[in-house]
Write a protein that holds these residues in place. Structure first.
Motif, PDB file in Angstrom:
ATOM      1  N   UNK A   9     -10.611  47.057   5.984  1.00 19.63           N
ATOM      2  CA  UNK A   9     -11.270  47.271   4.706  1.00 19.63           C
ATOM      3  C   UNK A   9     -11.370  48.731   4.330  1.00 19.63           C
ATOM      4  N   UNK A  10     -10.509  49.577   4.893  1.00 20.17           N
ATOM      5  CA  UNK A  10     -10.475  51.015   4.632  1.00 20.17           C
ATOM      6  C   UNK A  10     -11.753  51.715   5.075  1.00 20.17           C
ATOM      7  N   UNK A  11     -12.495  51.077   6.021  1.00 20.29           N
ATOM      8  CA  UNK A  11     -13.724  51.698   6.522  1.00 20.29           C
ATOM      9  C   UNK A  11     -13.371  52.905   7.384  1.00 20.29           C
ATOM     10  N   UNK A  12     -14.093  54.010   7.180  1.00 21.04           N
ATOM     11  CA  UNK A  12     -13.804  55.251   7.917  1.00 21.04           C
ATOM     12  C   UNK A  12     -14.302  55.144   9.355  1.00 21.04           C
ATOM     13  N   UNK A  13     -13.427  55.516  10.306  1.00 18.19           N
ATOM     14  CA  UNK A  13     -13.768  55.457  11.728  1.00 18.19           C
ATOM     15  C   UNK A  13     -14.240  56.796  12.269  1.00 18.19           C
ATOM     16  N   UNK A  14     -13.945  57.890  11.556  1.00 16.79           N
ATOM     17  CA  UNK A  14     -14.330  59.211  12.031  1.00 16.79           C
ATOM     18  C   UNK A  14     -13.158  60.168  11.975  1.00 16.79           C
ATOM     19  N   UNK A  15     -13.401  61.384  12.475  1.00 11.77           N
ATOM     20  CA  UNK A  15     -12.396  62.434  12.466  1.00 11.77           C
ATOM     21  C   UNK A  15     -11.603  62.383  13.770  1.00 11.77           C
ATOM     22  N   UNK A  16     -10.276  62.348  13.667  1.00 11.84           N
ATOM     23  CA  UNK A  16      -9.421  62.214  14.843  1.00 11.84           C
ATOM     24  C   UNK A  16      -8.263  63.219  14.769  1.00 11.84           C
TER      25      UNK A  16
END
Length: 595
Positions: A266-273
């Motif tokens: 759902x295009x949910x942001x997981x964080x900075x990688x």
């Protein structure tokens, strides 16, 4: 008493400068530590990617030769001679099912020159491939055009994803069809997920098809133009429409690492990688995502430690300037603070190294499992020599025990050389070859099994030409072939009264011939045609996997040679390894002239 205005201004300016210096040092320490953290992340990520890639290659390599071997099997050849023969079709189906179960592949099947499936390992299932046409698949097109094919797709019939390896079947210059093995790579995804890695495999079109996260599969890494996306969906490679939402949004580069935002379902942001890319075959790319928060936390810890150290130093200087009597007490407090910061920093470093090492060992254990069959015989010989040395030492036969130790050292070195083959697989190499003298290779193989020969009272008959023979080969792999043939000959004479092991080396035209003969029970005619098939064995359950002769056959063919067998039931068998001879005299003469 009021402080004079110039002195107050001077103290205020000094305090402001001190605060500015502390802030500058903290920021500089944070930036340098973050850069060092990204550099370390790059090194560790590259090592991790190389290990994951070698594990992927090792998994695929187990089945790489299976389509070619399948194309040589008699039931398959009989099927192509008369595809309408019901008995030939039934025999081919049973053979494919049995071989598929032994090899633990997903499916095995053969197609005719039009792409029609003639026989399959799942012939008795509702999702049987038999009767379906797969001419539209890239692995069929590539095999018909170039001889081999490689393709990852969701099965058009089963709906299950897999990696397809194909090989063109030719007889008498005529193309009969294509042999195909389907490999299930789902276990790799499970291993990645269990190890806690964010790993994905991107195909040549920029679409993720393997991933440790299920919601990343069949999505592009970066945005794909709508026209190109429509073309990919029309090909139906993955059995479903490709989700247009990319899993990664790049923002900046740091230390040659791309930093961005990862997105899930759902295009949910997981964080900075941080994204690291390892190129693979066919235009594929192996992707590793590392959480930037870990590097930031480590950099913040270093920055805080640096600021605290600087503050402590300034306090010491200030206290020394104001109260010389309190210098010792302040210095002790400073030392305690420094020690605690150092201990905390060291603890964080050890914790990070432990986590990284655990992950490496987990994947390395899976990668090393592929060489277990190769080191089994040397390891058994090593155990035998250990037992023999104990007996010799109890008899006070020190010299013979020392000789055993030398042999054990030699065996251990050869086992190390065998294990090193795993790195060669990672580089997609078949092993370094050079001009090898054949007589020492045979001597080493006989020496490796000398204890069994002596223990079972076997008479050894050796024949070799006066002039040395050389061949372009890998000495360790060639010795493994000879050891396998010798071991099989010894096993064949286990229940025989007359036990004679014949080992001959000779030359026939431009080829060297290594013969290993026995006086055992021999091989029945119906088994001769299946000797070199994978997983075929006449030994009792638990005594062999039926891979020794198949692997030996592949090694010898790799050296440009062949293995022949002659057998008479009740009289024994003779295996002949025929490999090209190399004339090394010109090389030696040229070296002497240069000297």
């Amino acid at each position: 008493m009021q402080t004079p205005r110039p002195a107050l201004l001077r103290h205020t300016l000094t305090g402001a400068l001190a605060l500015a210096a502390i802030a500058a040092v903290g920021w500089l320490a944070y930036v340098l530590a973050l850069d060092a953290g990204f550099a370390r992340m790059q090194r560790e990520g590259n090592d991790r990617l190389a290990l994951i890639a070698s594990t992927f290659d090792a998994t695929v390599a187990r089945y790489r030769y299976l389509p070619a071997v399948l194309s040589l099997a008699d039931p398959i050849r009989e099927l192509y001679r008369d595809p309408h023969d019901a008995s030939a079709t039934a025999a081919a189906n049973r053979y494919l099912k049995s071989l598929n179960q032994g090899a633990r592949s997903a499916e095995l099947y053969v197609l005719d020159s039009t792409g029609l499936a003639l026989a399959a390992s799942n012939f008795d299932q509702d999702s049987s491939f038999v009767g379906h046409n797969y001419a539209f698949r890239a692995y069929f097109v590539d095999a018909m055009r170039a001889g081999e094919g490689h393709y990852y797709a969701v099965g058009a019939t089963t709906g299950q994803p897999g990696y397809f390896l194909s090989h063109r079947i030719v007889e008498g210059g005529k193309t009969l069809g294509v042999a195909v093995v389907k490999i299930d790579l789902g276990s790799l995804e499970s291993d990645w997920a269990r190890a806690g890695d964010l790993v994905a495999m991107e195909d040549e079109n920029g679409v993720i098809f393997l991933a440790s996260r299920e919601d990343w599969k069949y999505r592009p890494l970066l945005p794909v133009p709508a026209e190109r996306l429509a073309e990919l969906n029309a090909a139906q490679q993955f059995g479903q429409a490709i989700d247009a939402a990319p899993i990664f949004v790049p923002e900046r580069d740091r230390q040659r690492i791309q930093i961005g935002r990862a997105r899930g379902r759902g295009n949910a942001e997981l964080g900075e990688y941080a994204l690291q890319v390892h190129p693979h075959d066919q235009g594929w790319k192996l992707l590793l995502f590392s959480d930037v928060a870990d590097a930031k936390r480590s950099a913040a810890t270093v920055a805080i430690a640096s600021v605290l150290a600087l503050v402590a130093a300034l306090l010491v200087v200030l206290v020394a300037w104001q109260r010389r009597q309190a210098i010792r007490a302040k210095l002790e407090a400073h030392d305690v603070l420094e020690r605690r910061v150092a201990e905390r920093t060291e603890e964080l470093r050890r914790t990070m190294e432990s986590l990284v090492q655990s992950a490496k060992l987990a994947s390395l254990g899976q990668a090393l499992a592929g060489v277990a069959h190769e080191i089994n015989q040397p390891l058994a010989a090593l155990i035998t020599y250990v037992a023999s040395s104990r007996v010799l030492l109890r008899r006070n036969e020190v010299d013979r025990a020392a000789a055993n130790l030398d042999l054990m050292s030699s065996i251990a070195e050869r086992m190390m050389a065998l294990i090193d083959h795993l790195r060669m697989f990672a580089r997609k190499e078949t092993g370094t070859r050079s001009a090898v003298e054949l007589a020492p290779v045979i001597d080493n193989a006989v020496r490796l099994l000398q204890y069994r020969i002596d223990h079972e009272h076997i008479e050894v008959v050796r024949e070799a030409p006066a002039e040395p023979l050389h061949s372009l080969a890998n000495p360790i792999r060639l010795e493994q072939v000879v050891v396998n043939l010798l071991s099989n000959a010894i096993d064949a004479m286990r229940d025989c009264e007359r036990r004679v092991l014949q080992v001959r080396l000779g030359r026939r035209d431009d080829s060297a011939v290594i013969e290993v003969g026995d006086t055992g029970a021999g091989i029945v005619p119906e088994h001769l045609k299946s000797l070199f098939d994978p997983f075929f064995t006449t030994k009792e359950i638990g005594e062999g996997l039926g891979l020794g002769l198949s692997i030996s056959y592949g090694i010898v063919r790799e050296f440009g040679g062949d293995i022949l067998v002659e057998s008479a039931p009740g009289k024994g068998s003779t295996f002949k390894v025929v490999i090209p001879v190399v004339d090394v005299a010109p090389v030696f003469q040229q070296s002497e002239l240069q000297a």
